[in-house]
Scaffold this active site. Structure first.
Site, PDB file in Angstrom:
ATOM      1  CE1 TYR A 171      -4.080   1.923   0.562  1.00 41.01           C
ATOM      2  CE2 TYR A 171      -2.749   3.146   2.139  1.00 41.01           C
ATOM      3  CZ  TYR A 171      -3.894   3.029   1.364  1.00 41.01           C
ATOM      4  OH  TYR A 171      -4.849   4.015   1.393  1.00 41.01           O
ATOM      5  N   GLY A 231       1.478   3.987   1.482  1.00 46.34           N
ATOM      6  CA  GLY A 231       2.078   4.556   2.678  1.00 46.34           C
ATOM      7  C   GLY A 231       3.024   3.634   3.419  1.00 46.34           C
ATOM      8  CE  LYS A 232       0.658  -0.827   5.346  1.00 47.52           C
ATOM      9  NZ  LYS A 232       0.208  -2.160   4.994  1.00 47.52           N
ATOM     10  CG  ASN A 233       8.423   1.076   6.553  1.00 53.57           C
ATOM     11  OD1 ASN A 233       7.298   1.404   6.947  1.00 53.57           O
ATOM     12  ND2 ASN A 233       9.485   1.112   7.331  1.00 53.57           N
ATOM     13  CG  LEU A 234       8.904  -1.823  -1.022  1.00 54.02           C
ATOM     14  CD1 LEU A 234       9.838  -0.824  -1.697  1.00 54.02           C
ATOM     15  CD2 LEU A 234       9.487  -3.236  -1.142  1.00 54.02           C
TER      16      LEU A 234
END
Length: 372
Positions: A185, A187-190
């Site tokens: 998604y 907004g995730k770190n990746l």
């Protein structure tokens, strides 16, 4: 003058890779490999290497990755899966989508992750698996979980959707269980530029099953081995993720630096409980979550100052209407219920500046000074 600081700001990352991505998209347009294709294969290879696993299958979302990992592991109607209630509903809904039953256990008060000492009392003859959630970017305590699973003949599926690059005793998240699911998604770190997910595993049978299930139960077009799903990762997302993966460790280091500034600036605020990093863990701070008694008032105060504060998550799943059929009642998971009334997330992302963090911390201190 108020600053405008969102909970998550993706523009900094986007600007860094935009030129490289525009070069990549030309090849995708020329090949018309919009679904799966070579860019997804390249990313799958690199992400498996990054996680320390043999295989990676790109999936359409983190939720779908959880579903396919469970389906590939053989979860059927009536099977019980032990997990936590302080998580996004995708964790438990994926279990239900396979016909299974989520069984919620309480958490550790310091890490907010599943409490391994409480798992055994939740095991029944119907229990088939444990699904620990590596919440907020810190791995659950995997050594006792894996030992329990071995002793009881259970398998472990990691919900690593918030833990890209997080480590437990030097090993990366996703490399412990029979399989693990990641979400990409945005907004995730990746994060992808849209929806995306992956299943990583060291088990070739799990990998083969996932790759068949994600593509309508097929290895060869129009030849269907079983009823499957349309859960394939898009070529464009594979290209974006492969570019971002090269910078993930650097971006996680920036998140850790930001968390360190928060802790330094807020360490003398007695009304707060700050996040901790367990001795076995390398926390990647997908979220920076503090605890406070009057979080609703604090959120309003921060929002009025242009600071995007949020709740992850506002209500425990076991007390929500969606799970009324399971029969849980207030008091069944006392630590989860206590913590989820107190948590509030402060802005954190790789591009956040020290100046912005200090502004946020001054606002937090101002809130408590006003209450006194």
């Amino acid at each position: 003058m108020n600053m405008n600081i969102p909970l998550v700001d993706l523009r900094w990352q986007t600007d860094l890779i935009k030129k490289d991505f525009l070069k990549e998209i030309g090849g995708i347009l020329d090949s018309s490999a919009f679904i799966l294709g070579p860019k997804v294969k390249e990313f799958e290879k690199h992400f498996a290497e990054y996680c320390g696993t043999k295989y990676c299958a790109g999936i359409s979302s983190g939720t779908d990755a959880l579903i396919l990992a469970l389906r590939a592991a053989g979860i059927e109607y009536g099977d019980e899966i032990i997990t936590v209630s302080n998580t996004f509903i995708a964790t438990s809904a994926s279990i239900s989508a396979c016909g299974g039953k989520p069984v919620f256990v309480d958490i550790e008060e310091d890490s907010y992750n599943i409490n391994p000492s409480l798992i055994s009392r939740a095991i029944t003859a119907k229990t088939k698996a444990i699904m620990p959630v590596h919440l907020y970017g810190q791995c659950a305590d995997m050594t006792p979980i894996m030992k329990l699973a071995k002793n009881y003949g259970l398998f472990v599926i990691e919900d690593a959707c918030q833990a890209h690059g997080a480590e437990y005793t030097g090993k990366r998240s996703g490399s412990f269980g029979m399989g693990a699911a990641f979400s990409f998604y945005p907004g995730k770190n990746l994060g992808a530029w849209g929806e995306g997910g992956a299943v990583v595993t060291n088990d070739q049978k799990i990998f083969d099953e996932v790759t068949v299930l994600r593509d309508h139960g097929s290895r060869e077009k129009y030849i269907h081995l079983k009823e499957g799903f349309n859960m394939r990762l898009h070529g464009i997302q594979g290209a974006v993720l492969d570019l971002k993966l090269k910078m993930l460790d650097e971006w996680n280091a920036l998140r850790r630096t930001a968390a360190g500034i928060y802790k330094r600036e807020l360490s003398n605020v007695n009304e707060l409980i700050l996040p901790i990093e367990k001795p076995y863990a390398k926390h990647v701070y997908h979220l920076f979550v503090i605890r406070v008694k009057d979080r609703e008032s604090l959120q309003k105060f921060l929002l009025d100052k242009g600071i995007g504060a949020g709740f992850h998550y506002k209500y425990p799943l076991h007390l929500q209407e969606a799970y009324a059929y399971l029969g849980y009642k207030e008091g069944d998971l006392p630590i989860t219920e206590k913590i989820m009334k107190e948590i509030i997330s402060l802005p954190i992302y790789p591009g956040i500046t020290e100046e912005q963090i200090i502004y946020i911390c001054k606002a937090v201190k101002e809130f408590f000074a006003g209450k006194k």
